[in-house]
Design a protein around this motif. Structure first.
Motif, short mmCIF file in Angstrom:
data_model
loop_
_atom_site.label_atom_id
_atom_site.label_comp_id
_atom_site.label_asym_id
_atom_site.label_seq_id
_atom_site.Cartn_x
_atom_site.Cartn_y
_atom_site.Cartn_z
N GLN A 184 2.23 1.92 -3.49
CA GLN A 184 1.25 2.52 -4.38
C GLN A 184 1.02 4.00 -4.04
O GLN A 184 0.93 4.86 -4.94
N TRP B 253 0.83 -1.21 0.00
CA TRP B 253 0.00 0.00 0.00
C TRP B 253 0.86 1.25 0.00
O TRP B 253 0.57 2.22 -0.71
N ARG B 254 1.95 1.21 0.76
CA ARG B 254 2.82 2.39 0.82
C ARG B 254 3.51 2.63 -0.51
O ARG B 254 3.72 3.78 -0.92
#
Length: 463
Positions: free
Chosen positions: A32, A29-30
């Motif tokens: 992205q 997630w980080r």
């Protein structure tokens, strides 16, 4: 035996496993977010550069870019910035020649910033194009500023940001792993202390563990204390049994030795014959006590509780009565067996059941006293239960005498025997899921051995 991981490793894995999974999800997630944020920042930087170039074209009349604008282009994030500017009528003003061309659809609002991807000198680039209405030397028209960056440079910069974030997450996870590893070790210290405390005990020390332990371990300690208590009780029972057995066997052994010596010193054949009969009788009594003690010990370990082979109780009782009958009849006592018209089937061990019935008959014969004239054995068979009742008309026995009568090595009145017969019979009954009781009768004694009937008992037989 397969080896299992230690509790420390298991706790470490259980704690760190979900954290590692969460770190992977968070890292993706980080990445992205970093990529999207970088793209947004790069586009804003390109927009600032394009607006600055368009302003300088309008202010300078297309002559040159201001130093601040060149500094802005040089410091733009995401790699080298290329630019191309045209004045009114599409006249080239400044920048690199032949800018990338937008092959996409035409935007309705021509003055809105346009962002697209294209090729420049065979390399993919990210392009931002801005068109403004300007006046240069009394010439009014549209001025277009086009700025672009290599896509590879932008991605490399975004990846660098993502790698830094991943490195930070990895460092935090590593620190957390070290903390968890040593934290689990500290948390398990009470268990290790408990292990050391138990290891220092002697084999004879089965006392209760009173060491303070965490709440999660108290159940284990309670189980250990209960187990220690059961082991201690078993050891005490063994010790009591050995002491009682030694006491009971001492007298018969001494009697056998004394009679053997008397037989050796007999003066006449008649005396020798008498001494020999006494010796044989003493040896038989000693063997019977030994066999009874062994039977008690075998019954004490394990419980049948309805398991075993199906047994025809009527046939078993007949055989037991046939074995005990000669001794009863020799004593001048009437002996009667009463059986029901139907089969009585129980499930159990025939050797133990026969021993119990013989002991009941022997108890009536030995303790009936001088008034004894009759012994009756009666078999009862009802739904779910079968009974064997041994009754006599001798010395009375009441239910209040149960504790003393069923205790090992106990006798209500002095008589021959070891005091084990009824104790063995009661153990056999419990061993088979039944019971032994003293019935209230007006005269003599009556003892009933109750056993659960076999579920697959055969139908009634012919009378």
């Amino acid at each position: 035996m397969p080896r299992t991981p230690s509790l420390r490793v298991r706790l470490f894995g259980l704690i760190l496993g979900p954290l590692l999974l969460m770190a992977l999800v968070l890292g993706y997630w980080r990445y992205q977010v970093a990529h999207d944020t970088a793209e947004e920042l790069f586009d804003r930087s390109l927009l600032s550069a394009a607006l600055a170039i368009s302003r300088d074209v309008a202010v300078s009349g297309g002559d040159a870019l201001q130093p601040s604008t060149r500094e802005l282009i040089g410091d733009a994030a995401g790699g080298e910035v290329f630019y191309h500017a045209t004045g009114p009528g599409g006249i080239y003003v400044t920048g690199y020649a032949y800018p990338p061309v937008n092959g996409g659809p035409t935007v309705e609002d021509r003055y809105a910033p346009r962002i697209f991807t294209s090729l420049y000198r065979g390399e993919p680039v990210h392009v931002l194009q801005v068109t403004e209405r300007v006046t240069i030397d009394n010439l009014t028209g549209d001025a277009t500023a086009t700025v672009w960056q290599r896509t590879e440079d932008r991605n490399a910069f975004a990846n660098q940001l993502a790698v830094r974030a991943a490195g930070l997450i990895g460092a935090l996870l590593t620190t957390l792993a070290v903390v968890v590893w040593f934290g689990v070790q500290v948390g398990l210290r009470p268990l290790l202390d408990l292990q050391d405390a138990i290891a220092t005990r002697s084999p004879d020390d089965l006392s209760v563990i009173r060491r303070p332990v965490p709440v999660e371990v108290r159940g284990i300690v309670r189980t250990l204390n209960r187990l220690f208590g059961q082991v201690q009780g078993s050891l005490d029972a063994h010790q009591e049994f050995i002491s009682n057995a030694a006491h009971q066997l001492r007298n018969p052994a001494a009697a056998v030795q004394s009679m053997a010596e008397a037989l050796r010193d007999a003066d006449s054949p008649d005396e020798r014959s008498r001494r020999l009969r006494e010796l044989v009788e003493a040896a038989r009594a000693s063997a019977r006590i030994a066999n009874q003690l062994l039977s008690l010990e075998r019954l004490r370990h394990g419980s049948a509780d309805g398991h075993g082979e199906p047994i025809d109780l009527c046939e078993l009782v007949r055989e037991a009565c046939a074995a005990a009958g000669p001794a009863v009849l020799e004593a001048g006592v009437e002996f009667e067996l009463m059986t029901p018209p139907q089969d009585c089937t129980v499930r159990g061990e025939p050797v133990f059941l026969a021993e119990a019935i013989k002991n009941l008959i022997d108890n009536a014969l030995r303790h009936g006293g001088t008034a004894l004239t009759r012994i009756t054995v009666k078999i009862g068979c009802t739904d779910g239960s079968t009974t064997v009742t041994v009754a006599d008309d001798g010395v009375g026995l009441t239910p209040t005498d149960s504790n003393a009568a069923f205790s090992r090595f106990s006798q209500l009145s002095p008589a021959s025997g070891s005091g084990l017969g009824l104790a063995i019979a009661q153990s056999v009954a419990r061993h088979h899921g039944g019971s032994l009781r003293i019935d209230p009768v007006a005269r003599g004694a009556s003892l009933t051995l109750a056993l659960p009937a076999c579920a697959d008992a055969p139908a009634a037989r012919d009378a």
